[in-house]
Design a protein around this motif. Structure first.
Motif, PDB file in Angstrom:
ATOM      1  N   ASP A  75       0.818  -1.213   0.000  1.00  0.00           N
ATOM      2  CA  ASP A  75       0.000   0.000   0.000  1.00  0.00           C
ATOM      3  C   ASP A  75       0.852   1.263   0.000  1.00  0.00           C
ATOM      4  O   ASP A  75       0.480   2.271  -0.590  1.00  0.00           O
ATOM      5  CB  ASP A  75      -0.941   0.020   1.216  1.00  0.00           C
ATOM      6  N   GLN A  76       1.986   1.202   0.659  1.00  0.00           N
ATOM      7  CA  GLN A  76       2.890   2.352   0.737  1.00  0.00           C
ATOM      8  C   GLN A  76       3.490   2.676  -0.635  1.00  0.00           C
ATOM      9  O   GLN A  76       3.761   3.825  -0.941  1.00  0.00           O
ATOM     10  CB  GLN A  76       3.996   2.050   1.741  1.00  0.00           C
ATOM     11  N   GLY A  77       3.690   1.657  -1.459  1.00  0.00           N
ATOM     12  CA  GLY A  77       4.184   1.877  -2.806  1.00  0.00           C
ATOM     13  C   GLY A  77       4.621   0.577  -3.444  1.00  0.00           C
ATOM     14  O   GLY A  77       5.167  -0.294  -2.770  1.00  0.00           O
ATOM     15  N   HIS A  78       4.355   0.442  -4.755  1.00  0.00           N
ATOM     16  CA  HIS A  78       4.751  -0.760  -5.489  1.00  0.00           C
ATOM     17  C   HIS A  78       4.918  -0.436  -6.962  1.00  0.00           C
ATOM     18  O   HIS A  78       4.439   0.583  -7.456  1.00  0.00           O
ATOM     19  CB  HIS A  78       3.748  -1.894  -5.278  1.00  0.00           C
ATOM     20  N   VAL A  79       5.608  -1.324  -7.663  1.00  0.00           N
ATOM     21  CA  VAL A  79       5.834  -1.190  -9.102  1.00  0.00           C
ATOM     22  C   VAL A  79       4.489  -1.324  -9.813  1.00  0.00           C
ATOM     23  O   VAL A  79       3.741  -2.272  -9.548  1.00  0.00           O
ATOM     24  CB  VAL A  79       6.825  -2.278  -9.585  1.00  0.00           C
ATOM     25  N   PRO A  80       4.158  -0.388 -10.708  1.00  0.00           N
ATOM     26  CA  PRO A  80       2.895  -0.499 -11.444  1.00  0.00           C
ATOM     27  C   PRO A  80       2.801  -1.824 -12.206  1.00  0.00           C
ATOM     28  O   PRO A  80       3.753  -2.254 -12.854  1.00  0.00           O
ATOM     29  CB  PRO A  80       2.943   0.682 -12.423  1.00  0.00           C
ATOM     30  N   GLY A  81       1.664  -2.469 -12.071  1.00  0.00           N
ATOM     31  CA  GLY A  81       1.435  -3.725 -12.770  1.00  0.00           C
ATOM     32  C   GLY A  81       1.969  -4.955 -12.057  1.00  0.00           C
ATOM     33  O   GLY A  81       1.754  -6.072 -12.516  1.00  0.00           O
ATOM     34  N   ALA A  82       2.656  -4.762 -10.941  1.00  0.00           N
ATOM     35  CA  ALA A  82       3.194  -5.911 -10.199  1.00  0.00           C
ATOM     36  C   ALA A  82       2.056  -6.728  -9.594  1.00  0.00           C
ATOM     37  O   ALA A  82       0.972  -6.215  -9.316  1.00  0.00           O
ATOM     38  CB  ALA A  82       4.136  -5.442  -9.095  1.00  0.00           C
ATOM     39  N   VAL A  83       2.337  -7.992  -9.382  1.00  0.00           N
ATOM     40  CA  VAL A  83       1.441  -8.887  -8.653  1.00  0.00           C
ATOM     41  C   VAL A  83       1.882  -8.846  -7.197  1.00  0.00           C
ATOM     42  O   VAL A  83       3.077  -8.900  -6.907  1.00  0.00           O
ATOM     43  CB  VAL A  83       1.558 -10.332  -9.203  1.00  0.00           C
ATOM     44  N   HIS A  84       0.932  -8.749  -6.290  1.00  0.00           N
ATOM     45  CA  HIS A  84       1.268  -8.743  -4.862  1.00  0.00           C
ATOM     46  C   HIS A  84       1.071 -10.143  -4.303  1.00  0.00           C
ATOM     47  O   HIS A  84      -0.035 -10.696  -4.329  1.00  0.00           O
ATOM     48  CB  HIS A  84       0.389  -7.746  -4.108  1.00  0.00           C
ATOM     49  N   LEU A  85       2.163 -10.728  -3.826  1.00  0.00           N
ATOM     50  CA  LEU A  85       2.102 -12.056  -3.214  1.00  0.00           C
ATOM     51  C   LEU A  85       3.194 -12.158  -2.165  1.00  0.00           C
ATOM     52  O   LEU A  85       4.351 -12.426  -2.478  1.00  0.00           O
ATOM     53  CB  LEU A  85       2.271 -13.153  -4.274  1.00  0.00           C
ATOM     54  N   PRO A  86       2.850 -11.896  -0.898  1.00  0.00           N
ATOM     55  CA  PRO A  86       3.852 -12.003   0.160  1.00  0.00           C
ATOM     56  C   PRO A  86       4.488 -13.396   0.181  1.00  0.00           C
ATOM     57  O   PRO A  86       3.825 -14.403  -0.088  1.00  0.00           O
ATOM     58  CB  PRO A  86       3.041 -11.740   1.436  1.00  0.00           C
ATOM     59  N   THR A  87       5.756 -13.429   0.494  1.00  0.00           N
ATOM     60  CA  THR A  87       6.530 -14.670   0.446  1.00  0.00           C
ATOM     61  C   THR A  87       5.854 -15.810   1.199  1.00  0.00           C
ATOM     62  O   THR A  87       5.799 -16.933   0.701  1.00  0.00           O
ATOM     63  CB  THR A  87       7.949 -14.419   1.011  1.00  0.00           C
ATOM     64  N   ALA A  88       5.322 -15.538   2.382  1.00  0.00           N
ATOM     65  CA  ALA A  88       4.709 -16.601   3.192  1.00  0.00           C
ATOM     66  C   ALA A  88       3.503 -17.240   2.502  1.00  0.00           C
ATOM     67  O   ALA A  88       3.146 -18.381   2.802  1.00  0.00           O
ATOM     68  CB  ALA A  88       4.299 -16.048   4.549  1.00  0.00           C
ATOM     69  N   LEU A  89       2.878 -16.529   1.551  1.00  0.00           N
ATOM     70  CA  LEU A  89       1.677 -17.039   0.888  1.00  0.00           C
ATOM     71  C   LEU A  89       1.967 -17.714  -0.443  1.00  0.00           C
ATOM     72  O   LEU A  89       1.064 -18.250  -1.084  1.00  0.00           O
ATOM     73  CB  LEU A  89       0.678 -15.895   0.682  1.00  0.00           C
ATOM     74  N   ILE A  90       3.214 -17.691  -0.877  1.00  0.00           N
ATOM     75  CA  ILE A  90       3.562 -18.262  -2.186  1.00  0.00           C
ATOM     76  C   ILE A  90       3.145 -19.727  -2.321  1.00  0.00           C
ATOM     77  O   ILE A  90       2.514 -20.093  -3.317  1.00  0.00           O
ATOM     78  CB  ILE A  90       5.059 -18.041  -2.502  1.00  0.00           C
ATOM     79  N   PRO A  91       3.434 -20.598  -1.342  1.00  0.00           N
ATOM     80  CA  PRO A  91       3.055 -22.009  -1.527  1.00  0.00           C
ATOM     81  C   PRO A  91       1.558 -22.221  -1.763  1.00  0.00           C
ATOM     82  O   PRO A  91       1.174 -23.072  -2.554  1.00  0.00           O
ATOM     83  CB  PRO A  91       3.510 -22.679  -0.228  1.00  0.00           C
ATOM     84  N   GLU A  92       0.722 -21.421  -1.119  1.00  0.00           N
ATOM     85  CA  GLU A  92      -0.722 -21.611  -1.255  1.00  0.00           C
ATOM     86  C   GLU A  92      -1.332 -20.857  -2.426  1.00  0.00           C
ATOM     87  O   GLU A  92      -2.363 -21.275  -2.954  1.00  0.00           O
ATOM     88  CB  GLU A  92      -1.454 -21.157   0.032  1.00  0.00           C
ATOM     89  N   GLN A  93      -0.749 -19.724  -2.829  1.00  0.00           N
ATOM     90  CA  GLN A  93      -1.430 -18.867  -3.797  1.00  0.00           C
ATOM     91  C   GLN A  93      -0.729 -18.694  -5.148  1.00  0.00           C
ATOM     92  O   GLN A  93      -1.326 -18.159  -6.077  1.00  0.00           O
ATOM     93  CB  GLN A  93      -1.664 -17.484  -3.172  1.00  0.00           C
ATOM     94  N   ALA A  94       0.501 -19.115  -5.283  1.00  0.00           N
ATOM     95  CA  ALA A  94       1.241 -18.872  -6.527  1.00  0.00           C
ATOM     96  C   ALA A  94       0.515 -19.452  -7.739  1.00  0.00           C
ATOM     97  O   ALA A  94       0.391 -18.787  -8.775  1.00  0.00           O
ATOM     98  CB  ALA A  94       2.650 -19.436  -6.434  1.00  0.00           C
ATOM     99  N   GLU A  95       0.040 -20.670  -7.634  1.00  0.00           N
ATOM    100  CA  GLU A  95      -0.582 -21.321  -8.783  1.00  0.00           C
ATOM    101  C   GLU A  95      -1.821 -20.569  -9.265  1.00  0.00           C
ATOM    102  O   GLU A  95      -2.089 -20.521 -10.465  1.00  0.00           O
ATOM    103  CB  GLU A  95      -0.938 -22.770  -8.441  1.00  0.00           C
ATOM    104  N   ALA A  96      -2.557 -19.947  -8.365  1.00  0.00           N
ATOM    105  CA  ALA A  96      -3.757 -19.201  -8.752  1.00  0.00           C
ATOM    106  C   ALA A  96      -3.416 -17.850  -9.382  1.00  0.00           C
ATOM    107  O   ALA A  96      -4.212 -17.315 -10.157  1.00  0.00           O
ATOM    108  CB  ALA A  96      -4.652 -18.986  -7.523  1.00  0.00           C
ATOM    109  N   LEU A  97      -2.242 -17.305  -9.069  1.00  0.00           N
ATOM    110  CA  LEU A  97      -1.889 -15.964  -9.537  1.00  0.00           C
ATOM    111  C   LEU A  97      -0.872 -15.929 -10.667  1.00  0.00           C
ATOM    112  O   LEU A  97      -0.770 -14.923 -11.375  1.00  0.00           O
ATOM    113  CB  LEU A  97      -1.330 -15.141  -8.361  1.00  0.00           C
TER     114      LEU A  97
END
Length: 172
Positions: A75-97
Motif C-alpha cells: 500500500d505504501q508503494g509498489h511497481v505499477p502492474g506488479a502482482v502482490h504475493l507475500p513470500t509466506a503465501l507463495i506455496p498456497e497462492q502462486a498457482e492461482a496468480l
C-alpha cells in the motif's frame, strides 16, 4: 568450482601472487571461471533499470513482476502492474496468480532485504523460472520510476547517486 587455496596455488607469478592488499590477497578467478560466474549471475538477477525499460517498451514484457512484501508495504508503494504475493503465501497462492510458463521477477524493499531472494527460492521450488530484481522497491523509487500507492500514482525525482542526471541510460 576451484577452491581459493587451489586458485592461489595456480595463480600466475607477478602482481597477483603475493599481493598484500585485501582486494588481491585472494587472486581474481581465471577469465573463463569469471565469465561462467557472471553469466550465471545474470541468469538469476535483473536490475531496476532493465525491468523498467522492458515494462515501458509496451506490449508483453515476457515476465511478470512480483512484490513479495506485506500488504502495508504494498500500500505504501509498489511497481505499477506488479502482482502482490507475500513470500509466506507463495506455496498456497502462486498457482492461482502466476502462469508457470511466464518468468517471474521478484522484488522486496531493497538491497538490505532478502525477501525477494526468499520469494524467488519459494517460486523456483514450485517450478517457476525466476529472477530477482536487484535494488528492490527502494531503487525503483530512487531511480525516478513511477510507482503506485493506495492513494494513486507517484513519482520522485531520480537520486543522482543512482541514476544519471538528465539522461535515460547509465551506459552500463
Amino acid at each position: 568450482m576451484t577452491s581459493p587455496a587451489a586458485t592461489a596455488a595456480t595463480a600466475p607469478a607477478g602482481p597477483f601472487r603475493a599481493a598484500a592488499n585485501p582486494v588481491l590477497r585472494v587472486p581474481p578467478a581465471a577469465p573463463a571461471e569469471a565469465a561462467a560466474h557472471f553469466r550465471a549471475s545474470l541468469a538469476f538477477h535483473a536490475d531496476v533499470s532493465d525491468v523498467a525499460a522492458a515494462l515501458a517498451a509496451g506490449g508483453d514484457a515476457g515476465f511478470v513482476v512480483l512484490d513479495s512484501r506485506s500488504t502495508e508495504a504494498w500500500d505504501q508503494g509498489h511497481v505499477p502492474g506488479a502482482v502482490h504475493l507475500p513470500t509466506a503465501l507463495i506455496p498456497e497462492q502462486a498457482e492461482a496468480l502466476l502462469d508457470r510458463s511466464v518468468p517471474v521477477v521478484t522484488y522486496c524493499w531493497g538491497p538490505g532485504c532478502d525477501g525477494a531472494t526468499r520469494a524467488a527460492l519459494a517460486l523456483a521450488e514450485l517450478g517457476y523460472r525466476v529472477k530477482e530484481m536487484l535494488g528492490g522497491f527502494e531503487y525503483w523509487v530512487r531511480e525516478g520510476f513511477a510507482y503506485e500507492t493506495w492513494q494513486g500514482g507517484e513519482r520522485r525525482a531520480a537520486d543522482p547517486l543512482t541514476a544519471p542526471v538528465g539522461g535515460d541510460d547509465c551506459g552500463c
